[in-house]
Design a protein around this motif. Sequence first.
Motif, PDB file in Angstrom:
ATOM      1  N   MET A 165     -30.824  -6.531  -0.476  1.00  0.00           N
ATOM      2  CA  MET A 165     -31.328  -6.144  -1.725  1.00  0.00           C
ATOM      3  C   MET A 165     -32.648  -6.986  -1.860  1.00  0.00           C
ATOM      4  O   MET A 165     -33.722  -6.398  -2.444  1.00  0.00           O
ATOM      5  CB  MET A 165     -30.454  -6.900  -2.868  1.00  0.00           C
ATOM      6  CG  MET A 165     -29.168  -5.921  -2.926  1.00  0.00           C
ATOM      7  SD  MET A 165     -27.894  -7.008  -3.971  1.00  0.00           S
ATOM      8  CE  MET A 165     -28.532  -6.495  -5.515  1.00  0.00           C
ATOM      9  N   VAL A 166     -32.782  -8.119  -1.411  1.00  0.00           N
ATOM     10  CA  VAL A 166     -34.011  -8.866  -1.523  1.00  0.00           C
ATOM     11  C   VAL A 166     -35.112  -8.407  -0.664  1.00  0.00           C
ATOM     12  O   VAL A 166     -36.269  -8.582  -0.896  1.00  0.00           O
ATOM     13  CB  VAL A 166     -33.745 -10.575  -1.077  1.00  0.00           C
ATOM     14  CG1 VAL A 166     -34.931 -11.140  -0.834  1.00  0.00           C
ATOM     15  CG2 VAL A 166     -32.654 -11.097  -2.175  1.00  0.00           C
ATOM     16  N   SER A 167     -34.749  -7.736   0.521  1.00  0.00           N
ATOM     17  CA  SER A 167     -35.684  -7.048   1.310  1.00  0.00           C
ATOM     18  C   SER A 167     -36.493  -5.814   0.693  1.00  0.00           C
ATOM     19  O   SER A 167     -37.493  -5.478   1.122  1.00  0.00           O
ATOM     20  CB  SER A 167     -35.081  -6.579   2.471  1.00  0.00           C
ATOM     21  OG  SER A 167     -34.415  -5.435   2.302  1.00  0.00           O
ATOM     22  N   GLN A 168     -36.066  -5.488  -0.484  1.00  0.00           N
ATOM     23  CA  GLN A 168     -36.827  -4.589  -1.221  1.00  0.00           C
ATOM     24  C   GLN A 168     -37.796  -5.073  -2.182  1.00  0.00           C
ATOM     25  O   GLN A 168     -38.528  -4.552  -2.504  1.00  0.00           O
ATOM     26  CB  GLN A 168     -35.806  -3.638  -2.402  1.00  0.00           C
ATOM     27  CG  GLN A 168     -34.796  -2.956  -1.714  1.00  0.00           C
ATOM     28  CD  GLN A 168     -33.668  -2.584  -2.808  1.00  0.00           C
ATOM     29  OE1 GLN A 168     -34.301  -2.236  -3.837  1.00  0.00           O
ATOM     30  NE2 GLN A 168     -32.185  -2.687  -2.474  1.00  0.00           N
ATOM     31  N   MET A 169     -38.131  -6.364  -2.260  1.00  0.00           N
ATOM     32  CA  MET A 169     -39.138  -7.104  -2.880  1.00  0.00           C
ATOM     33  C   MET A 169     -40.509  -6.878  -2.069  1.00  0.00           C
ATOM     34  O   MET A 169     -40.314  -6.850  -0.918  1.00  0.00           O
ATOM     35  CB  MET A 169     -38.785  -8.598  -3.162  1.00  0.00           C
ATOM     36  CG  MET A 169     -37.556  -8.666  -3.928  1.00  0.00           C
ATOM     37  SD  MET A 169     -36.900 -10.405  -4.517  1.00  0.00           S
ATOM     38  CE  MET A 169     -38.751 -11.028  -5.166  1.00  0.00           C
ATOM     39  N   PRO A 170     -41.812  -6.984  -2.620  1.00  0.00           N
ATOM     40  CA  PRO A 170     -42.919  -6.968  -2.094  1.00  0.00           C
ATOM     41  C   PRO A 170     -42.873  -8.043  -1.108  1.00  0.00           C
ATOM     42  O   PRO A 170     -42.451  -9.405  -1.434  1.00  0.00           O
ATOM     43  CB  PRO A 170     -44.028  -6.921  -3.337  1.00  0.00           C
ATOM     44  CG  PRO A 170     -43.213  -6.669  -4.631  1.00  0.00           C
ATOM     45  CD  PRO A 170     -41.737  -7.221  -4.340  1.00  0.00           C
TER      46      PRO A 170
ATOM     47  N   ASP B 130     -42.342  -9.575  -8.645  1.00  0.00           N
ATOM     48  CA  ASP B 130     -43.351 -10.341  -7.961  1.00  0.00           C
ATOM     49  C   ASP B 130     -42.780 -11.906  -7.863  1.00  0.00           C
ATOM     50  O   ASP B 130     -43.165 -12.596  -7.082  1.00  0.00           O
ATOM     51  CB  ASP B 130     -44.739 -10.481  -8.759  1.00  0.00           C
ATOM     52  CG  ASP B 130     -45.432  -9.372  -8.628  1.00  0.00           C
ATOM     53  OD1 ASP B 130     -45.556  -8.400  -7.646  1.00  0.00           O
ATOM     54  OD2 ASP B 130     -46.022  -8.601  -9.714  1.00  0.00           O
ATOM     55  N   ILE B 131     -42.024 -12.310  -8.971  1.00  0.00           N
ATOM     56  CA  ILE B 131     -41.504 -13.576  -8.972  1.00  0.00           C
ATOM     57  C   ILE B 131     -39.779 -13.428  -9.323  1.00  0.00           C
ATOM     58  O   ILE B 131     -39.385 -12.872 -10.470  1.00  0.00           O
ATOM     59  CB  ILE B 131     -41.971 -14.607  -9.928  1.00  0.00           C
ATOM     60  CG1 ILE B 131     -43.468 -14.732  -9.710  1.00  0.00           C
ATOM     61  CG2 ILE B 131     -41.218 -15.943 -10.010  1.00  0.00           C
ATOM     62  CD1 ILE B 131     -44.452 -15.512 -10.657  1.00  0.00           C
ATOM     63  N   LEU B 132     -39.065 -13.921  -8.425  1.00  0.00           N
ATOM     64  CA  LEU B 132     -37.579 -14.084  -8.723  1.00  0.00           C
ATOM     65  C   LEU B 132     -37.029 -15.390  -8.858  1.00  0.00           C
ATOM     66  O   LEU B 132     -37.353 -16.543  -8.057  1.00  0.00           O
ATOM     67  CB  LEU B 132     -36.856 -13.293  -7.520  1.00  0.00           C
ATOM     68  CG  LEU B 132     -35.335 -13.261  -7.613  1.00  0.00           C
ATOM     69  CD1 LEU B 132     -34.755 -12.437  -8.895  1.00  0.00           C
ATOM     70  CD2 LEU B 132     -34.754 -12.680  -6.404  1.00  0.00           C
TER      71      LEU B 132
ATOM     72  N   LEU C  70     -27.049 -11.572  -5.050  1.00  0.00           N
ATOM     73  CA  LEU C  70     -28.217 -10.722  -4.301  1.00  0.00           C
ATOM     74  C   LEU C  70     -27.652 -10.797  -2.698  1.00  0.00           C
ATOM     75  O   LEU C  70     -27.245 -11.992  -2.368  1.00  0.00           O
ATOM     76  CB  LEU C  70     -29.576 -11.068  -4.455  1.00  0.00           C
ATOM     77  CG  LEU C  70     -30.160 -10.900  -5.958  1.00  0.00           C
ATOM     78  CD1 LEU C  70     -31.491 -11.300  -5.870  1.00  0.00           C
ATOM     79  CD2 LEU C  70     -30.021  -9.544  -6.512  1.00  0.00           C
ATOM     80  N   THR C  71     -27.904  -9.583  -1.920  1.00  0.00           N
ATOM     81  CA  THR C  71     -27.586  -9.689  -0.595  1.00  0.00           C
ATOM     82  C   THR C  71     -29.110  -9.553   0.114  1.00  0.00           C
ATOM     83  O   THR C  71     -30.265  -9.367  -0.561  1.00  0.00           O
ATOM     84  CB  THR C  71     -27.132  -8.247  -0.245  1.00  0.00           C
ATOM     85  OG1 THR C  71     -27.838  -7.356  -0.655  1.00  0.00           O
ATOM     86  CG2 THR C  71     -25.632  -8.468  -0.938  1.00  0.00           C
TER      87      THR C  71
ATOM     88  N   GLN D  98     -28.424  -4.628 -13.287  1.00  0.00           N
ATOM     89  CA  GLN D  98     -29.512  -3.789 -12.958  1.00  0.00           C
ATOM     90  C   GLN D  98     -30.560  -4.228 -12.230  1.00  0.00           C
ATOM     91  O   GLN D  98     -31.794  -3.542 -12.112  1.00  0.00           O
ATOM     92  CB  GLN D  98     -30.157  -3.371 -14.232  1.00  0.00           C
ATOM     93  CG  GLN D  98     -28.909  -2.444 -15.307  1.00  0.00           C
ATOM     94  CD  GLN D  98     -29.541  -1.717 -16.444  1.00  0.00           C
ATOM     95  OE1 GLN D  98     -30.848  -1.850 -16.454  1.00  0.00           O
ATOM     96  NE2 GLN D  98     -28.929  -1.244 -17.242  1.00  0.00           N
ATOM     97  N   ILE D  99     -30.438  -5.385 -11.810  1.00  0.00           N
ATOM     98  CA  ILE D  99     -31.856  -6.283 -10.920  1.00  0.00           C
ATOM     99  C   ILE D  99     -31.954  -5.480  -9.733  1.00  0.00           C
ATOM    100  O   ILE D  99     -32.891  -5.473  -9.614  1.00  0.00           O
ATOM    101  CB  ILE D  99     -30.973  -7.648 -10.866  1.00  0.00           C
ATOM    102  CG1 ILE D  99     -32.437  -8.702 -10.350  1.00  0.00           C
ATOM    103  CG2 ILE D  99     -30.070  -7.766  -9.668  1.00  0.00           C
ATOM    104  CD1 ILE D  99     -32.289  -9.848 -10.308  1.00  0.00           C
ATOM    105  N   GLU D 100     -30.988  -4.692  -9.039  1.00  0.00           N
ATOM    106  CA  GLU D 100     -31.513  -4.190  -7.789  1.00  0.00           C
ATOM    107  C   GLU D 100     -32.497  -3.236  -8.211  1.00  0.00           C
ATOM    108  O   GLU D 100     -33.350  -3.071  -7.256  1.00  0.00           O
ATOM    109  CB  GLU D 100     -30.017  -3.551  -7.146  1.00  0.00           C
ATOM    110  CG  GLU D 100     -30.681  -2.956  -5.774  1.00  0.00           C
ATOM    111  CD  GLU D 100     -29.326  -2.605  -4.932  1.00  0.00           C
ATOM    112  OE1 GLU D 100     -29.426  -2.306  -3.751  1.00  0.00           O
ATOM    113  OE2 GLU D 100     -28.047  -2.816  -5.653  1.00  0.00           O
ATOM    114  N   LYS D 101     -32.369  -2.465  -9.091  1.00  0.00           N
ATOM    115  CA  LYS D 101     -33.525  -1.363  -9.358  1.00  0.00           C
ATOM    116  C   LYS D 101     -34.821  -2.205  -9.630  1.00  0.00           C
ATOM    117  O   LYS D 101     -35.917  -1.645  -9.470  1.00  0.00           O
ATOM    118  CB  LYS D 101     -33.257  -0.621 -10.622  1.00  0.00           C
ATOM    119  CG  LYS D 101     -31.865   0.178 -10.444  1.00  0.00           C
ATOM    120  CD  LYS D 101     -31.435   0.861 -11.907  1.00  0.00           C
ATOM    121  CE  LYS D 101     -30.285   1.441 -11.914  1.00  0.00           C
ATOM    122  NZ  LYS D 101     -29.674   1.819 -13.269  1.00  0.00           N
ATOM    123  N   ALA D 102     -34.950  -3.340 -10.295  1.00  0.00           N
ATOM    124  CA  ALA D 102     -35.906  -4.112 -10.482  1.00  0.00           C
ATOM    125  C   ALA D 102     -36.692  -4.741  -9.245  1.00  0.00           C
ATOM    126  O   ALA D 102     -38.021  -4.936  -9.282  1.00  0.00           O
ATOM    127  CB  ALA D 102     -35.797  -5.113 -11.630  1.00  0.00           C
TER     128      ALA D 102
END
Length: 130
Positions: free
Chosen positions: A56-61, A40-42, A52-53, A31-35
Amino acid sequence: SRAENLIQSLGGWRNSEPGASADLSWSDLNQIEKALPDTDILINTLPEGCPLTSEMVSQMPATAVIAETTYGSKAALSGMAAGRAYVDGRALLYGQFTAAADRVYPLIGVSKRNHLRALRAADPIRSGQA
């Protein structure tokens, strides 16, 4: 899971600065992609690789911090940070070394000054070689 237990044990923690708080949560890999958009911190603690791709990471702030316990060729997220703050596992190693060296260097006759000089030279970030 261990992560869930840790978050539950820290659940009452809040930043002491006025108006500041932190929501702590964890996500299993399914479920990590939804989060990610609200992350703020991964911190990747997998010993090798990361599911992660870049997409996927590009979705982060853009202000997110990405960290992982691996480093060098095993650092899976280093190329995905894309301008976000990134910390690899070397920082953990340097911290462990520093704590141990503070106890050992007097025993082997090394000055604190030379000890710090050696640490700076070994740290690619501080030496400008990162």
